[in-house]
Every structure is written in C-alpha cells, then in structure tokens.
Design a protein around this motif. Sequence first.
Motif, PDB file in Angstrom:
ATOM      1  N   UNK A 357       0.829  -1.199   0.000  1.00 41.66           N
ATOM      2  CA  UNK A 357       0.000   0.000   0.000  1.00 41.66           C
ATOM      3  C   UNK A 357       0.870   1.258   0.000  1.00 41.66           C
ATOM      4  N   UNK A 358       1.964   1.220   0.749  1.00 39.46           N
ATOM      5  CA  UNK A 358       2.854   2.378   0.791  1.00 39.46           C
ATOM      6  C   UNK A 358       3.506   2.608  -0.569  1.00 39.46           C
ATOM      7  N   UNK A 359       3.862   1.529  -1.231  1.00 42.11           N
ATOM      8  CA  UNK A 359       4.447   1.661  -2.572  1.00 42.11           C
ATOM      9  C   UNK A 359       3.430   2.279  -3.528  1.00 42.11           C
ATOM     10  N   UNK A 391      12.624   3.088  -2.413  1.00 42.72           N
ATOM     11  CA  UNK A 391      13.692   3.924  -1.864  1.00 42.72           C
ATOM     12  C   UNK A 391      13.125   5.171  -1.193  1.00 42.72           C
ATOM     13  N   UNK A 392      12.058   5.728  -1.755  1.00 41.15           N
ATOM     14  CA  UNK A 392      11.414   6.889  -1.130  1.00 41.15           C
ATOM     15  C   UNK A 392      10.876   6.510   0.242  1.00 41.15           C
ATOM     16  N   UNK A 393      10.248   5.354   0.333  1.00 33.07           N
ATOM     17  CA  UNK A 393       9.682   4.910   1.606  1.00 33.07           C
ATOM     18  C   UNK A 393      10.767   4.650   2.641  1.00 33.07           C
ATOM     19  N   UNK A 394      11.970   4.305   2.191  1.00 34.93           N
ATOM     20  CA  UNK A 394      13.082   4.022   3.101  1.00 34.93           C
ATOM     21  C   UNK A 394      13.918   5.258   3.402  1.00 34.93           C
ATOM     22  N   UNK A 395      13.500   6.412   2.882  1.00 34.58           N
ATOM     23  CA  UNK A 395      14.243   7.643   3.132  1.00 34.58           C
ATOM     24  C   UNK A 395      15.498   7.789   2.313  1.00 34.58           C
TER      25      UNK A 395
END
Length: 588
Positions: A357-359, A391-395
């Motif tokens: 969902x985050x992706x 990568x965005x979700x992992x900062x």
Amino acid sequence: MHAASKKAVVFTLEAECRDCYRCIRVCPVNAIGMRDGQAFVDPDRCMACGTCVRECPQGAKQVRSDWRTVKDWLAQGEHVAVSLAPSWVVLYPDWRIGRLASALRQLGFRYVAETAIGAHGVAYATREVAEKNPQQHCLSSACPAVVRYLLQVCPQHKHTLAPVLSPMLAHGRMIKDKLGTDCRVVFIGPCVAKKAEAQDDPIGLIDAVLTFNELNEWLEHDQIDLSQLEESAFDEPAPGPARSFALPSGSGHAAGVESGELDGRLLCVSGAEDVQDLLDSLDSLPGGVWAEPLFCRQGCINGPAVGTDRPLQQRRRDILDYSQSMEASPPPPSATLERFKAEMPTPSWVAPEVSEQEIRDILGRTGKEAEADQLNCGACGYRTCRDQAIAVSQGMAETDMCVPFMRRLAAQRMDRIVETSPNGIVILDEHLHILHMNPSFKKLFMCSDTLLGKGISKLLDPQPFNEVATGVCRQREVTARHATYGLTTHQVIYSLPEENQVVGIFVNLTASLANKQRLNDLRRQTLRQARDLLDHQIRMAGDIARTLGQSTAESEVLLRSLMTLAGEDPDDLMQEDDPWSDPTSTSR
C-alpha cells in the motif's frame, strides 16, 4: 590494537556533487540516497566497492584517506609492516619493480612483503573446501566486495562462500605470527572494499589499508623519486603463481588448477553484472560449481583505486610477466584450511519491509498509479519506478527525482501560468493559424474557441506575425492601437523555432492611457484655474489701491477745511504732529 575506526569508507563531497544521480544508478546495493537534493552514502548499506568513486563525473565521491595516520605511526617509531597487493606491478612496472621496496623502506616501513604470500595459502585452502564437497557450490571468498554483496543481495547463498580468510587477512595473520602482535600491519592495494574488510575484522589482523592512490600521494608528499633509489628485494619472496592472484583465474592458478571454461571445473567471473548473473544461476546449476567471482571487471588490476590509467591488457601482461619471473612453484602449505579458516560474517544490513500500500501511495503521488504510467526510464537512478518508490519509503530517495514527473509538473504549472495570465497570449502555427488563446486574449479581442484553426487575420493585422514567422525579424515589440476593439496594447511577438510556432503577448494599456489622459486634463484645468485666480487677485489689488488712494485724498481735503475753520494753519499743525519732522524727537 586494531586501529581502523567505524568511519564511512566512501563519502560525498557536497560542494562537488551536481545532483546527476549517476552514483545512484551505478551503486549495486542502492547505498546512495538523496536528501534535500544532496547525495549521501549510507555507511550501513555501503559495501565499499568503489563503483561510485570510479563513475562519479564530478569526483564528488571520495575514499577515506588513512596514509597520514600510518605516517604518524612511523614518526612515533612504531614497528609497521607492509603487505603489498599482487596488482602493485601494474602501478610500478618495468625498472620500477626492483625499487618499490626501497621506496617503502624509505617511508619508514621495517618489513616489506607481498600479499601473494598469503594468497598462496588461501588458494590451496579454497581448493581443499571445493574438493571436500564436490557436489556443493563453492564460491571463493577472496574478494571482499563479492562477500559483502552476496550477504546483502543474496544472503540465502551465504553457505556457498568458502570459509577461508582473504589473502589480505591471511597475510596479516602470517606477519603478526612472525613479527609479534605488537607489529602493525598495513595493506596497500587497489581495492576500496579492503578498508571496510579490515574495519569489520574482529581480530584486527590488518591495522590500516591504503590504496595505490594514497601511496602515490604519500610518495609525492615526501618527495621520494624511485629513479633515485637503488634496487632491493622484498623481505620474503612470494610464490610465482600466487603473483597472478590479481587476475581472473588467478586463485585457481595459484592452487595448481587452471580455469575450466569448457569443462566447468573452475568458473571465473568478473564484473558486477557477471557476479549477479552467477548468483542468480546458482540454484539452477547442476552439481557443484567452484567459482572465483571478482567484483571488478578483469579483476584487481582494474580496482577503483589502482592509481593508473594504462590499458587493461598491458596491465594484464605486466602481471603475467612478473608472475613468470619466479620459475619454481613452492609446494602447497601444510594445514592450510585449519590455519586460514574463517567464519563468514552475518549480513550487516537488512532492508526494512515496505508495504504494498505504501508503494502504491508513493507511485500515486508521482502520477504513476497505472502500470502503463510507470516508464521505468531509469533517469532517477533506479531501475524501475517501483524500486524508486521503495527507496522513497526508506528515506533514500525523493519523489522529485522522477524526471518525467517533474517535467509533467512543470508543464502543468506553465499551462496554469498561461491560463491565468492577465495578459493576452495567442499561439499560432507556421501558417499563422490560431492554435491556442488564453482567456485574457479572448476577452481583449472579444472572440471564442470557434476561431481555433483559423488565421490570425480574422482578428488582427497579420503583418507583424508574418515578419516573425518568415524570419524577417526574430521578435517584434510595439505599442499599437486597435480601434475596432477600443484597445491600445503593448505587444511582443516572437517565434518558437523548434515547434514552428509564433507567440503573441498583448498587454492592455487602454486603461492606463485613459488614466494618463485624465491626469493631463486635470493638470491643464488646474493650471487654468490657478491663472484665473491670480488674475482676479491682481485686479482686486488694483481696485483696492485705487479706492484707498481716493479715500485718503478726500480725507485730507476735509481735514484742511476743518483746520481752516478753526483758525489754524493746516501746514504748521500737520508738521508739528509729524514726529519725523523734528530732528530732536526721541520717538524714533
């Protein structure tokens, strides 16, 4: 004491970074991220392979330098030994070969030897592992970049790594066994990953790692010229076959086994892509594969800090010539596996879980909800849009790294600016047909979209547009009166050659000109009124003066008549009453 500190091996010079995403694109483990438009290296993810250092066009990626630390040890009189990587020959070929040992001793090192001594034992220890379990895959653990890459990307294949020390650590152990644990051991080679390997070694077999680039810098700093030195030998001779360890198949050659490209006995791969292909193929390969993976293409002679740009084939020839200069091959060392056995480290970093969902939410923010909108162009540095979203979700990435998204956003903003501009804007094709009119233009010239596709002559004089379209002039700027519409506009007409279009921008001056005219009228009216008032005041002053003069004369006649009746001489009496007529008067 183990001197290596837990510092980042590779880092970014922020002043040199130009935000090109190349380092992100080439990093095999996505260890480079972006924050506020600035690239940074995550030390937990970084495998210190040096790929970004090699590939950065601005030279913004740098390797931690440690040669000054070693120089301080020598200045303090400490016992320091050198383990020199087999690829040193490519940096100091020909006549320099016999003089490098002298240069290292002049720097202050008390013991100078080649890492090939440790590589000899490691090669036979790895062969022993492979031959003991012929049905199991066996990957050489000599390359620290391969080991770190496998543990991060394919930890399920950890069991395939031969539990053997690398040549650097093996030689470090041999030196400390020979000279004592108080002796510091410094490895010098072309590999950046060796710095991380020494740093992570819990035993501390290597106290510092210098690259060939650092060695060159140090020699230059101390003004040591090899041409001015005498030849001298290393403190311990290295086995000839082990000197080729820097080449693909060098490990097998050192162990008395040649590469078997046809029979598959020893598989040699080099380069990140081939290493990944090998790891992807392990589950499908039948039987046991004995492989020698090297992360740098063509092996250690092409390390990221090799310090030379000589052609690869020439470097390879230098290694082979030097290896063959030692004729006799020494026998296999005794008890090799027991002496050089090592425990493979556990993965130092595990990627955090990211929900589906985050992706999807992140893809949605960049307009890529649909799979068809996921271009996977790689401009952001990531292989796919999905990888970038993770990568965005992992900062480690930012949404504005997506070039198509930013271009689309910029186009939308530009469209918004055009549509909301208070100035009239019209766009024509090369035939002066109307392609677009913004709302302000339609309001100024009282038209609608029904004119789209029609000639501009339907609304305005086409002459200035035609001059720009035909190249008579690049731009026309003029203030014109449009009597039909009751307008006066300042208009700028210019071309877009690549699009074969002509743009007209119209600034409405009608109201401002009318206001200017009213102001001029008001000024003229004020001047007239001021002039009339002044004339009136002048006339009044004249009338008052005449009236006062006549009244004064009449009063004097009346006074004289009264004085005469009283029997007084008017002239004498008036002179006595005048204080200015008496010179002695004090009334002044």
